[in-house]
Design an enzyme around this catalytic site. Structure first.
Site, short mmCIF file in Angstrom:
data_model
loop_
_atom_site.label_atom_id
_atom_site.label_comp_id
_atom_site.label_asym_id
_atom_site.label_seq_id
_atom_site.Cartn_x
_atom_site.Cartn_y
_atom_site.Cartn_z
N GLY A 33 0.81 -1.16 0.02
CA GLY A 33 0.10 -0.11 0.03
C GLY A 33 0.77 1.32 0.02
N SER A 34 1.99 1.11 -0.41
CA SER A 34 3.03 2.43 -0.37
C SER A 34 2.33 3.45 -1.42
CB SER A 34 4.53 2.10 -0.51
OG SER A 34 4.55 1.83 -1.77
N LYS B 61 -16.84 -13.72 -9.51
CA LYS B 61 -16.24 -12.02 -9.79
C LYS B 61 -17.51 -11.07 -9.62
CE LYS B 61 -12.48 -11.50 -12.22
NZ LYS B 61 -11.28 -10.66 -11.89
N MET C 103 -3.83 -6.90 -7.29
CA MET C 103 -3.34 -7.93 -7.98
C MET C 103 -4.59 -8.78 -8.76
SD MET C 103 -0.31 -7.09 -8.53
CE MET C 103 1.13 -6.43 -8.01
N ARG C 104 -5.47 -8.22 -9.12
CA ARG C 104 -6.57 -8.99 -9.59
C ARG C 104 -6.98 -8.29 -10.94
NH1 ARG C 104 -9.84 -12.53 -6.71
NH2 ARG C 104 -8.41 -12.63 -4.90
N LEU C 105 -7.38 -9.16 -11.79
CA LEU C 105 -8.15 -8.55 -13.00
C LEU C 105 -9.60 -7.87 -12.68
CD1 LEU C 105 -7.29 -11.09 -15.82
CD2 LEU C 105 -6.32 -8.89 -15.58
N ILE C 106 -9.70 -6.82 -13.21
CA ILE C 106 -11.21 -6.17 -13.04
C ILE C 106 -11.81 -6.82 -14.26
CG2 ILE C 106 -12.25 -4.07 -13.29
CD1 ILE C 106 -10.43 -4.03 -10.76
N ASN D 51 -4.56 2.45 -13.36
CA ASN D 51 -3.76 1.42 -12.88
C ASN D 51 -2.24 1.99 -12.93
OD1 ASN D 51 -2.83 -1.07 -11.63
ND2 ASN D 51 -2.03 -1.81 -13.66
N HIS E 250 1.78 0.42 -13.11
CA HIS E 250 2.61 -0.46 -13.41
C HIS E 250 3.98 -0.19 -13.21
CE1 HIS E 250 3.40 -4.82 -14.66
NE2 HIS E 250 4.16 -4.19 -15.43
C1 GAR Z 1 3.67 -1.02 -7.37
O1 GAR Z 1 5.03 -1.24 -7.67
C2 GAR Z 1 2.73 -1.04 -8.55
O2 GAR Z 1 3.25 -0.64 -9.67
C3 GAR Z 1 2.73 -2.67 -8.81
O3 GAR Z 1 2.45 -3.21 -7.53
C4 GAR Z 1 3.35 -2.30 -6.57
C5 GAR Z 1 2.42 -2.33 -5.00
O4 GAR Z 1 3.26 -1.51 -4.55
N1 GAR Z 1 1.53 -3.07 -9.73
C6 GAR Z 1 1.54 -3.93 -10.32
O5 GAR Z 1 2.41 -4.76 -10.52
C7 GAR Z 1 0.42 -4.04 -11.35
N2 GAR Z 1 0.51 -5.24 -12.32
P1 GAR Z 1 2.33 -0.73 -2.97
O6 GAR Z 1 1.38 -1.89 -2.52
O7 GAR Z 1 3.47 -0.31 -2.14
O8 GAR Z 1 1.78 0.39 -3.65
#
Ligand code: GAR
Length: 193
Positions: free
Chosen positions: A16-17, A69, A94-97, A111, A113
């Site tokens: 959740g950063s 879903k 980490m789940r498809l919408i 989103n 990435h």
């Molecule tokens: C982040 O780096 C985000 O870009 C990635 O998960 C991490 C979550 O970090 N998302 C993906 O890989 C989406 N495919 P966080 O929980 O510390 O925000």
């Protein structure tokens, strides 16, 4: 007359950063939205702690408790509409919408990435790019569609790395870039809605 603050929801599954970075940007007056709900699919994830610290409501669900879903997305979409949410920001969700949220929040789901899409979609993108040996790393913010990290790109930023840079050092830079760019792009998109 006081201007109405647009409401957003953040979806997360882990640390959740990025959620925290969005909330911090709001608290520092750099992002004019209100986070009215954190949605998590892992009730024990650290993002929930962060929400509690900021007195933000959490909707935590487990997909195994729903028949489909469509069923859990309908419950989420109803809640978001009740709360007048304009935009959903996925932040490590980490789940498809699925079709329910995509149709009820059409072009209103973003989103983030940690790679320069369309390269390295999916899990462990930074590690994938590092193992491939790329010399330019970056991040992507995109609209969400039914695919995995495939929607229309809204923003990207990148940086060069040296061969001597460690994976950990690159991850730190990627996350810092994410935390800077996501609030800026959320503001830009919300201004168009
Ligand atoms: C982040 O780096 C985000 O870009 C990635 O998960 C991490 C979550 O970090 N998302 C993906 O890989 C989406 N495919 P966080 O929980 O510390 O925000």
């Amino acid at each position: 007359m006081k201007q109405k603050t647009d409401k957003i929801a953040v979806f997360a599954s882990g640390n959740g950063s990025n959620f925290e970075a969005i909330v911090t940007a709001i608290e520092q007056g750099n992002l004019q939205v209100e986070v009215v709900l954190l949605v998590v699919d892992k009730p024990q994830c650290y993002a929930v702690e962060r929400a509690k610290n900021h007195h933000i409501e959490v909707f935590a669900f487990q997909s195994k408790n729903y028949p489909s879903k469509e069923a859990y997305e309908t419950e989420i979409a109803d809640l978001l509409e009740q709360k007048d949410v304009k935009l959903i920001a996925l932040a490590g969700y980490m789940r498809l919408i699925g079709s329910v949220l995509l149709s009820r929040f059409s072009k209103r789901i973003l989103n983030i990435h940690p790679a320069l899409l369309p390269a390295f979609p999916g899990l462990h993108a930074i590690e994938q790019a590092y193992n491939y040996g790329v010399k330019i790393f970056g991040i992507t913010i995109h609209y969400v569609d039914a695919g995995m990290d495939t929607g229309e790109i809204v923003a990207q930023e990148c940086f060069h790395v040296e061969t001597s840079d460690s994976l950990e050092a690159i991850e730190t830079r990627i996350h810092a870039l994410e935390h800077k760019l996501y609030p800026i792009v959320i503001q830009q998109i919300i201004n168009t809605l």
